[in-house]
Design an enzyme around this catalytic site. Structure first.
Site, short mmCIF file in Angstrom:
data_model
loop_
_atom_site.label_atom_id
_atom_site.label_comp_id
_atom_site.label_asym_id
_atom_site.label_seq_id
_atom_site.Cartn_x
_atom_site.Cartn_y
_atom_site.Cartn_z
N GLY A 86 0.86 -1.18 0.00
CA GLY A 86 0.00 0.00 0.00
C GLY A 86 0.89 1.23 0.00
O GLY A 86 1.92 1.25 -0.68
N SER A 119 5.68 -5.35 -1.36
CA SER A 119 5.62 -3.97 -1.81
C SER A 119 6.07 -3.01 -0.69
O SER A 119 7.24 -2.97 -0.36
CB SER A 119 4.21 -3.65 -2.31
OG SER A 119 4.16 -2.38 -2.92
N ALA A 120 5.16 -2.26 -0.09
CA ALA A 120 5.54 -1.34 0.99
C ALA A 120 6.19 -2.08 2.15
O ALA A 120 7.14 -1.59 2.76
CB ALA A 120 4.31 -0.58 1.48
N HIS A 156 8.29 -3.48 -7.55
CA HIS A 156 7.54 -3.10 -8.76
C HIS A 156 8.46 -2.46 -9.80
O HIS A 156 8.02 -1.58 -10.57
CB HIS A 156 6.42 -2.11 -8.45
CG HIS A 156 5.45 -2.55 -7.40
ND1 HIS A 156 4.43 -3.46 -7.65
CD2 HIS A 156 5.32 -2.20 -6.10
CE1 HIS A 156 3.73 -3.63 -6.54
NE2 HIS A 156 4.26 -2.89 -5.59
N GLU A 191 8.02 -7.14 -10.96
CA GLU A 191 6.81 -7.80 -10.46
C GLU A 191 6.88 -9.31 -10.75
O GLU A 191 7.39 -9.74 -11.78
CB GLU A 191 5.58 -7.18 -11.08
CG GLU A 191 5.39 -5.74 -10.66
CD GLU A 191 3.94 -5.30 -10.68
OE1 GLU A 191 3.13 -5.94 -11.37
OE2 GLU A 191 3.62 -4.31 -9.99
#
Length: 242
Positions: A86, A119-120, A156, A191
Site C-alpha cells: 500500500g 511492496s511497501a 515493482h 513484479e
C-alpha cells in the site's frame, strides 16, 4: 534472520498472492499462524480479509494486528508477521505510532520472528524508505525503516520503455538520482519476483529477475535464482542520517 520479500502481492491475471503461494508455504514451514499488518491501506478489516482468504488454502490463520486492544501483543505472540503493501509513508507512520515497529524490529533481528513483506512491507526492510515509488500522503517521524538488509530495495521495478512517448522520469532515472546523493546499492525487483534472505544468504526468486543499481556503474541484470548474498555485506552511506 528469516525474510521473504515480495515485489508485489498480485500478478496480472492471477488472484491475490497466487504467484507466490508455494514459496510462502515453504517459508512459513510449521508456522500456521501469522500476524498481519494492514496499515498501508485505510481499510484494515477489508485488507485483512483479503489476505486471510488468499492464505486459507495453505491452512494459515491470519490475525490482523489492529483487531486487539494492543497491536504490539499480536506481533509479540506470533511466529510470523506479514507486512502488506500500500502506501509506504502511511505504513511507516502507523508502525511508529502504534509501537509495532519496535516489536517487529526486535523480534526479527533476534531471529525469532519470520518476516513476510510485500511492496511497501518490502520497502521497509531496507535502512530507509528513500527508494519507494509512492507519494508521501502522510509524514512519518523520519525515513528510517527496519534496516533488516543494508541495501535499498525498489519493488515493482519497471524497465525503461524505449518506444514510450511519456516524458516523465523512468524508474532508472529516479534511482540514478538517488545514487547521486547516496552511496548504497538498490535492488530493483520486477513484479512476480521476490528476495529470500536466510541468515547470511540472499537469493532472488520468482519470475523476471531484477536489476542492481550501484553508484557510477551501469545497472546489472540479475536472473531469477541469482545469489545476491554479497549485498548483505553492504556498508551504506547516505547523504544525512535517515
Amino acid at each position: 534472520m528469516d525474510l521473504l520479500l515480495l515485489s508485489n502481492s498480485r500478478n496480472h491475471g492471477q488472484s491475490f498472492l497466487a504467484h507466490a503461494l508455494e514459496e510462502i508455504d515453504g517459508f512459513l514451514g510449521d508456522a500456521r499462524r501469522l500476524a498481519f499488518v494492514p496499515y498501508a491501506l485505510r481499510d484494515h478489516d477489508g485488507y485483512t480479509a483479503i489476505i486471510a482468504e488468499a492464505l486459507a488454502p495453505l491452512g494459515i490463520e491470519v490475525v490482523g494486528v489492529h483487531t486487539g486492544a494492543d497491536p504490539r501483543a499480536a506481533v509479540a505472540d506470533a511466529p510470523a508477521v506479514f507486512v502488506g503493501g500500500g502506501n509506504t509513508f502511511r505504513l511507516l507512520r502507523a508502525l511508529r505510532t502504534t509501537g509495532v515497529f519496535e516489536v517487529v524490529r526486535h523480534r526479527v533481528t533476534a531471529g525469532d520472528l519470520r518476516y513476510l513483506g510485500s511492496s511497501a512491507g518490502t520497502n521497509l526492510t531496507a535502512p530507509t524508505l528513500r527508494t519507494t515509488n509512492d507519494m508521501p500522503i502522510v509524514e512519518p517521524p523520519s525515513f528510517e525503516a527496519f534496516g533488516f538488509v543494508p541495501f535499498q530495495i525498489n519493488p515493482h521495478y519497471l524497465d525503461p520503455a524505449p518506444d514510450s512517448t511519456h516524458m516523465g522520469e523512468t524508474r532508472e532515472q529516479r534511482l540514478t538520482e538517488f545514487l547521486e546523493e547516496n552511496d548504497v546499492p538498490v535492488l530493483g525487483i520486477r513484479e512476480g519476483g521476490w528476495l529470500r534472505v536466510c541468515g547470511e544468504t540472499a537469493t532472488l526468486g520468482g519470475a523476471n529477475g531484477a536489476r542492481l543499481f550501484t553508484r557510477a556503474a551501469e545497472p546489472r541484470e540479475l536472473a531469477p535464482g541469482a545469489d545476491v548474498s554479497q549485498l548483505l555485506a553492504t556498508r551504506p552511506r547516505y547523504d544525512s542520517p535517515a
